[in-house]
Motif scaffolding. Structure first.
Motif, PDB file in Angstrom:
ATOM      1  N   LEU A  83      -5.153   0.882 -10.841  1.00 55.72           N
ATOM      2  CA  LEU A  83      -5.738   0.602  -9.530  1.00 55.72           C
ATOM      3  C   LEU A  83      -4.967  -0.457  -8.737  1.00 55.72           C
ATOM      4  CD1 LEU A  83      -9.478   0.431 -10.659  1.00 55.72           C
ATOM      5  CD2 LEU A  83      -8.427   2.279  -9.334  1.00 55.72           C
ATOM      6  N   LYS A  84      -3.860  -0.955  -9.268  1.00 56.30           N
ATOM      7  CA  LYS A  84      -3.189  -2.130  -8.690  1.00 56.30           C
ATOM      8  C   LYS A  84      -2.759  -1.943  -7.248  1.00 56.30           C
ATOM      9  CE  LYS A  84       1.562  -1.230 -10.318  1.00 56.30           C
ATOM     10  NZ  LYS A  84       1.394   0.227 -10.437  1.00 56.30           N
ATOM     11  N   ASP A  85      -2.427  -0.725  -6.851  1.00 58.18           N
ATOM     12  CA  ASP A  85      -1.952  -0.480  -5.493  1.00 58.18           C
ATOM     13  C   ASP A  85      -3.061  -0.046  -4.544  1.00 58.18           C
ATOM     14  OD1 ASP A  85       0.714  -1.107  -6.148  1.00 58.18           O
ATOM     15  OD2 ASP A  85       1.027   0.897  -6.965  1.00 58.18           O
ATOM     16  N   ASN A  86      -4.279   0.035  -5.060  1.00 59.62           N
ATOM     17  CA  ASN A  86      -5.433   0.287  -4.197  1.00 59.62           C
ATOM     18  C   ASN A  86      -5.776  -0.981  -3.413  1.00 59.62           C
ATOM     19  OD1 ASN A  86      -5.499   2.678  -5.728  1.00 59.62           O
ATOM     20  ND2 ASN A  86      -7.714   2.808  -5.541  1.00 59.62           N
ATOM     21  N   LYS A  87      -6.660  -0.859  -2.449  1.00 63.06           N
ATOM     22  CA  LYS A  87      -7.132  -2.016  -1.705  1.00 63.06           C
ATOM     23  C   LYS A  87      -8.280  -2.687  -2.472  1.00 63.06           C
ATOM     24  CE  LYS A  87      -4.348  -1.492   1.773  1.00 63.06           C
ATOM     25  NZ  LYS A  87      -3.241  -2.463   2.021  1.00 63.06           N
TER      26      LYS A  87
END
Length: 222
Positions: free
Chosen positions: A35-39
């Protein structure tokens, strides 16, 4: 049941061979890495002492992080004056009925941690999470309850990816809630939607300045 607040982990692993330093991009939890590149939504991390306010359907009680934790005298009096009045008890009864409710927050201010007096000269409580019947509530509900009780809620600093939050913290920003010129301890981040990993643990991370200050001159890693 007065549930203790879970620990919040740094997103990266630490060196186990003596230095205990953060190991860049060695993710502790594969769900967080996915999920690191999610907001994510990031709030200011307040440097104080963990406090739980508990409504069991009949009366209001409070405790520290654990049932055995000692609450400083000035903060204890503030909690009594703020949460154990007839008016507040009626608000809890009117709003929640017999539901079990736990307000999780940070007791902060004078004589709490080394920097407490820079936040404010007295003691106060800053709400950061609410559990109702075993379920953590969305930010909107947390804000509504804070407004109802006339208490503070941890401010949202920004919305972005985990690496963007790390870069923000590495720039060592000032606290947005302190009365004096105090550097921020860090951020707490969670996905916009409440999520759990495959082990049933809540997806939530903390990004503290002291963990990442050694990377402050290495922005090219981001």
């Amino acid at each position: 049941m007065l549930v203790e607040y879970h620990k919040i982990e740094c997103p990266f692993e630490r060196d186990i061979e003596g230095s205990k330093k953060i190991m860049w991009n060695r993710w502790r939890n594969p769900t967080v890495e996915y999920l690191k590149d999610n907001k994510w939504v990031f709030t200011e991390k307040v440097d104080g002492t963990n406090i739980r306010i508990y409504w069991d359907g009949h009366s209001v009680a409070f405790a520290g992080r654990t049932d055995r934790a000692q609450i400083p005298a000035m903060l204890n009096q503030y909690l009594i004056d703020t949460f154990q009045t007839n008016e507040v008890e009626e608000l809890f009864e009117q709003t929640f009925g017999e539901k079990e409710v736990i307000l999780y927050g940070e007791g902060y201010g004078a004589k709490i941690q080394g920097c407490g007096g820079a936040y404010r000269k007295d003691n106060s409580f800053m709400l950061f999470d609410v559990m109702i019947n075993g379920n953590y509530q969305p930010r909107e509900t947390v804000e509504e309850i804070a407004t109802m009780l006339n208490i503070g809620v941890v401010p949202i600093i920004f919305t972005g990816t985990i690496h963007e939050a790390i870069e923000f913290v590495m720039n060592h920003p000032k606290s947005t809630i302190s009365e004096d010129d105090l550097y921020m301890e860090g951020l707490v981040g969670r996905p916009k939607i409440e999520l759990k990993d495959r082990c049933g643990n809540r997806v939530i991370v903390k990004i503290k300045w002291k963990d990442f200050k050694e990377f402050a001159d290495k922005h090219k890693l981001i």
